[in-house]
Design an enzyme around this catalytic site. Structure first.
Site, PDB file in Angstrom:
ATOM      1  N   LYS A 208       0.840  -1.198   0.000  1.00  8.78           N
ATOM      2  CA  LYS A 208       0.000   0.000   0.000  1.00  8.78           C
ATOM      3  C   LYS A 208       0.871   1.242   0.000  1.00  8.78           C
ATOM      4  CE  LYS A 208      -3.874   1.971   2.671  1.00  8.78           C
ATOM      5  NZ  LYS A 208      -4.770   1.732   3.827  1.00  8.78           N
TER       6      LYS A 208
ATOM      7  N   SER B  76      -9.475   1.600   3.127  1.00 10.37           N
ATOM      8  CA  SER B  76      -8.657   2.372   2.203  1.00 10.37           C
ATOM      9  C   SER B  76      -7.614   1.546   1.466  1.00 10.37           C
ATOM     10  CB  SER B  76      -7.938   3.485   2.975  1.00 10.37           C
ATOM     11  OG  SER B  76      -7.069   2.923   3.965  1.00 10.37           O
TER      12      SER B  76
ATOM     13  N   SER C 298      -9.844  -0.798   7.189  1.00  9.01           N
ATOM     14  CA  SER C 298      -9.318  -0.574   5.848  1.00  9.01           C
ATOM     15  C   SER C 298      -8.583  -1.748   5.223  1.00  9.01           C
ATOM     16  CB  SER C 298      -8.398   0.657   5.846  1.00  9.01           C
ATOM     17  OG  SER C 298      -9.144   1.822   6.081  1.00  9.01           O
TER      18      SER C 298
END
Length: 463
Positions: free
Chosen positions: A79, A149, A173
């Site tokens: 990420k 996210s 997330s």
């Protein structure tokens, strides 16, 4: 089966036994990435040349008998909050578009030491402040949200554009996009995985964890990630553990808590049916079901936002003053709202968290794990901002997606999301298992036992 379709466990075994070269695996994943990412946009940065070079080095090491472990030569996505020396860490934001990391984050360094090969950095909802990752599309239906996210990481794994990936989880997330894309996501115990070198959203709620295709894959990644790092003030100094769930399908003696309240309130009927069927499978494997009452439910969302909003605004204070126009509108509004919260509000949220931790500790003395939906509905269409429930009440998509995952962030307990089926539209449904602090192996054991009851085609990556 193509190499990109292999789970981490399968790929590791094939590399160890010489049936698959790291070069073949990385090439297959990169080719898959080139095919699917133009429509999915899981990645913000791809490092194909570096990945191929690392794969050749990994193959040379295998030939020389220098196998570093089960992650050796396995392609991963990180990420884009996670620093890798010399690479951009943009947090999917114009605010960070020129940022280059000076050193590896702890987790990137540990995965590199274990032999994993980075193929790229995956998209996040800007600075992880959202539950949809709008620039990324769902791996099963590109007209729907990826979840967030860590949407880019979940989509990359679901689509075969990474064998595993890392995400972060502040209110759900990792688990939300895992559920919406049909992969496995783990939010570990708070402090188990160090966050040094990882861009923060809310320091007292942030976690780093893996997204994988299967439950045993989680154990392999977690073993490489877990361990004390004094550069993270919240890092736990605990002995190394074996997280492998084993092959036993017998769950006799395991007490599974089934919530009477909260987790099945305002939940889509197809989601509820799939999760309850999965819980029944746990019972068929020998687990004992125990009805439980979730404590202090009326304070969950207020506590989550009461902690997250001021901590996020404090982190962004300087750039919010100097370059507010570079933020996406939704994130800027949230950051500005956080600045309006008083110290008293923040302290009340801290007090509420302390009470919740105490009550959840008592609850988890009664049961070994709690089984519940990960999210109340499957992936919504990209343009949808709210959901209307049968009783006429309206809830924002963000509130709906965070509602069932937030308790694990507030309390710091581990939570595992596993796929448990699909709705009538073919969209994945997730069940989360929550357990005691440092109880990851118990969650993985239960999740793997359930997973073994599913057919192979149900575990296939998205097309």
């Amino acid at each position: 089966m193509q190499p990109y379709e292999l789970s981490l466990t399968e790929a590791a075994d094939a590399i160890r036994t010489g049936r698959l070269s790291p070069v073949e695996l990385v090439d297959s994943v990169l080719h898959r990435l080139e095919q699917v990412d133009p429509r999915l946009t899981a990645y913000v940065t791809v490092v194909a040349d570096e990945a191929r070079r690392a794969a050749r080095e990994a193959a040379d090491d295998v030939a020389a008998g220098r196998l570093r472990g089960p992650l050796h030569g396995v392609p991963m996505g990180l990420k884009d909050l996670i620093d890798v020396a010399g690479a951009p860490t943009t947090a999917s934001s114009r605010v960070r578009e020129s940022h280059r990391a000076r050193e590896d984050s702890t987790v990137a360094a540990r995965l590199s030491a274990a032999g994993a090969v980075l193929v790229g950095k995956t998209h996040t909802h800007e600075f992880a402040y959202g539950l949809t990752t709008p620039q990324t599309r769902n791996a099963w239906d590109t007209g729907r949200v990826a979840g967030g996210s860590s949407g880019g990481s979940a989509v990359a794994v679901a689509a075969g554009a990474a064998t595993f990936a890392l995400g972060t989880d502040t209110g759900g997330s990792i688990r939300v996009p895992a559920a919406l894309n049909g992969v496995v996501g783990l939010k570990p115990t708070y402090g188990l995985v160090p966050r040094h070198g990882v861009t923060s959203l809310s320091w007292s709620l942030d976690h780093v964890g893996p997204l994988t295709r299967t439950v045993p894959d989680q154990a392999l990644v977690l073993a490489a990630l877990a361990g004390h790092d004094p550069r993270d003030p919240a890092s736990l100094d605990v002995p190394a553990r074996d997280y492998r769930p084993g092959d036993a399908e017998d769950l006799t003696g395991l007490r599974v808590g089934v919530p009477r309240t909260y987790y099945f309130d305002h939940v889509d009927p197809e989601v509820e049916a799939a999760v309850r069927q999965a819980i029944d499978r746990l019972q068929a494997l020998g687990a004992r079901l125990v009805e439980v009452e979730i404590p202090l439910t009326r304070y969950i969302l207020a506590t989550q936002y009461g902690l997250m909003a001021p901590e996020a605004s404090a982190y962004h204070e300087r750039t919010l003053r100097t370059v507010p126009e570079l933020y996406q509108d939704d994130v800027r509004v949230l950051l500005e709202a956080g600045e309006l919260m008083s110290a008293g509000d923040y302290l009340r949220a801290q007090r509420s968290r302390s009470l919740m931790r105490q009550e959840w500790a008592r609850l988890l003395e009664e049961v070994d794990v709690i089984a519940a939906p990960t999210v109340p509905m499957t992936a919504v269409k990209a343009e949808e901002s709210a959901v209307t429930w049968p009783d006429g009440s309206v809830e924002s998509v963000a509130d709906a997606y965070v509602r069932l995952s937030a308790p694990a962030n507030i309390t710091g307990v581990p939570s595992l999301s596993v796929p448990v089926g699909q709705d009538a539209a073919g969209l994945p449904i997730g069940m989360q298992l929550l357990g005691r602090p440092l109880g990851e192996r118990t969650l993985l054991r239960a999740g793997h036992a359930y997973e073994r009851t599913r057919s192979a085609h149900e575990l296939a990556p998205a097309a």
